[in-house]
Motif scaffolding. Sequence first.
Motif, PDB file in Angstrom:
ATOM      1  N   SER A  86       3.543  23.789  -6.852  1.00  0.00           N
ATOM      2  CA  SER A  86       3.102  22.731  -7.759  1.00  0.00           C
ATOM      3  C   SER A  86       3.525  23.063  -9.192  1.00  0.00           C
ATOM      4  N   GLY A  87       3.316  24.302  -9.607  1.00  0.00           N
ATOM      5  CA  GLY A  87       3.737  24.728 -10.939  1.00  0.00           C
ATOM      6  C   GLY A  87       5.234  24.886 -11.059  1.00  0.00           C
ATOM      7  N   LEU A  88       5.871  25.358 -10.005  1.00  0.00           N
ATOM      8  CA  LEU A  88       7.325  25.512 -10.007  1.00  0.00           C
ATOM      9  C   LEU A  88       8.012  24.173 -10.279  1.00  0.00           C
ATOM     10  N   ASP A 116      -3.166  19.102  -6.100  1.00  0.00           N
ATOM     11  CA  ASP A 116      -4.203  18.448  -5.317  1.00  0.00           C
ATOM     12  C   ASP A 116      -3.642  17.751  -4.081  1.00  0.00           C
ATOM     13  N   PHE A 117      -2.382  17.340  -4.125  1.00  0.00           N
ATOM     14  CA  PHE A 117      -1.776  16.763  -2.928  1.00  0.00           C
ATOM     15  C   PHE A 117      -1.739  17.800  -1.796  1.00  0.00           C
ATOM     16  N   ASP A 125       6.199  21.892  -1.698  1.00  0.00           N
ATOM     17  CA  ASP A 125       5.498  22.101  -0.427  1.00  0.00           C
ATOM     18  C   ASP A 125       4.519  23.264  -0.546  1.00  0.00           C
ATOM     19  N   GLY A 126       3.415  23.110   0.179  1.00  0.00           N
ATOM     20  CA  GLY A 126       2.428  24.171   0.275  1.00  0.00           C
ATOM     21  C   GLY A 126       2.438  24.790   1.660  1.00  0.00           C
ATOM     22  N   ARG A 129       3.529  12.099  -0.468  1.00  0.00           N
ATOM     23  CA  ARG A 129       2.984  11.669  -1.754  1.00  0.00           C
ATOM     24  C   ARG A 129       3.632  12.424  -2.912  1.00  0.00           C
ATOM     25  N   SER A 130       3.926  13.698  -2.697  1.00  0.00           N
ATOM     26  CA  SER A 130       4.554  14.493  -3.751  1.00  0.00           C
ATOM     27  C   SER A 130       5.942  13.956  -4.082  1.00  0.00           C
ATOM     28  N   ALA A 131       6.755  13.705  -3.052  1.00  0.00           N
ATOM     29  CA  ALA A 131       8.099  13.182  -3.290  1.00  0.00           C
ATOM     30  C   ALA A 131       8.035  11.801  -3.939  1.00  0.00           C
TER      31      ALA A 131
END
Length: 540
Positions: free
Chosen positions: A126-128, A39-40, A95-96, A49-51
Amino acid sequence: MTADDLGTTGELSAAQATALATIAARRHELSGWCATIFDFGETAWREYRSAEWYVARLRAEGFTVEEGSAGMPTAFCAEWSNGEGPVIGLYAEYDGIPGNCQAASTRREPRAGLGFQAGGHTDPHSGLGIAGLGGALAIKAAMERHGLKGGIRFTGEPAEKVRGSKPIHAAKGYYDGLAAILSFHPFYMLPMCNTVRWDTHCGAGWSMVYRFLCDAPERWGHSDGQRDGAPIPQSHSAIRAPGANDALNIMFMTSKSLRDSMLPHQGGWSISEAILTAGQATADNQPAGLAELQYMIRVPTIAMAEAVTAALDRNAEAAAAMTGSRWERHWVCKSRPGLANHAMARVVWQAMQRLGAPVWDDAATAVAREIQASLGLQPMDDPFIPEMSRLIAPEAAEAILRRDLAPSQTHSTSDDYTDMCWHAPTARFYIARPALRAPEGFAYPSWVMNALGGIPATIDPMVERAAQVLALSALRLIEDGAARDAAWAEFRERTGGGPGGADWIPPLCDYAPPTGFRWPEYVTTARGRDWWIPSAMPGA
């Protein structure tokens, strides 16, 4: 590889059994965490935010974490030790990609409050990353319970889509001193699904930004460098200078011709481009003063990457000379081609054989059938491709992969895990992610794969299985000194003696982290939080 090599290694060790039980017990946590990172939907070099989430989670789990590792604001390096012993390297990517904003939904729709041009997860990283985290937590739990000596180094790797962090981490020593490295990726091409890479690893990946600057437009057309007598430097005559936009356009078009001339459309080679910035002015009486064009080169060898770069440099010089501009080249990535290690591949393959392929239940099937119905298709009884539910031996996958490659081509496609391969024995493996069967003549739109990567029922089986493979493989390497010795013997043989050996390729990174460019990102203004290109235009 003999039949014995391909077989399992007997019963699970007590530590391996504990690791599997840990993953099963934390299954719901892993699912929620995966949904959070999905969702990020943050993109290269801007995964704030992910980090931050990973750093907080790892610290809560007892890891010591260095934030901003190697000078990269959204990178990290987490370590945990249970005493002197082998240290295993794992990692997260998170990262996306811009323009792939998709909700975890069975129909095409962006995530709440955003437009389709915002970032989103495609592979999905995200899954990785959560699979890597789940594996690391299971390894830690097993080592603590059974008193195994050694440790875990878990790195946060931003900007993989531009091959960003791993060459920098490698050059700064973050992979040195590891006993082994395990690299997982969701499957993205057949036959590399539920298997381990054997001989043909990914090739070199080089990326750079060409920056054009028109900072003296008043000199355009005057060989003596003098203006035309206008008393104001920003006179209307300055707009006659072509400027940076024209330089970018000339570079873009001439390099498209270069791309078609230099690389055949097969073998996993490519050059792609993206405009980072252009214009830097409204339609006033001034030429564009700044324009930036990024290139990504995916080729089998470093020599080929150097040849393409030299041609791009010539194009940039010509474009600048024609438009009253000057040019600069800034590196984003210089990654090395991969290095095979059969001993490591065997360890991972044996773990995969013991565990089997992921299993998708009725809930996942219902999601897949709902997507098919939303696209006007007749829902299938078995909507998933068969390759998701079976393993393929590394050598068999290698043989299929080689069918489309020239005999002289040693590497194919590109991914920056390859930089890890030169610092410790490394295995690269792929676990199936959900993919739908297609009726003859039909191709699913890209949002379908993106959505399947975010819906818990369809992505969780991949995350759980990958975490299990990571845990079993890592614990095998920690407990089995002979397996580690075999991997290191092969590593030294292939590199001519290990790091610094005759056949070892040193890090190519001779540049600072390229975080200062106008990478696409989310912004917060008086309008609220949005993608840097607003999702809603006035009056739309």
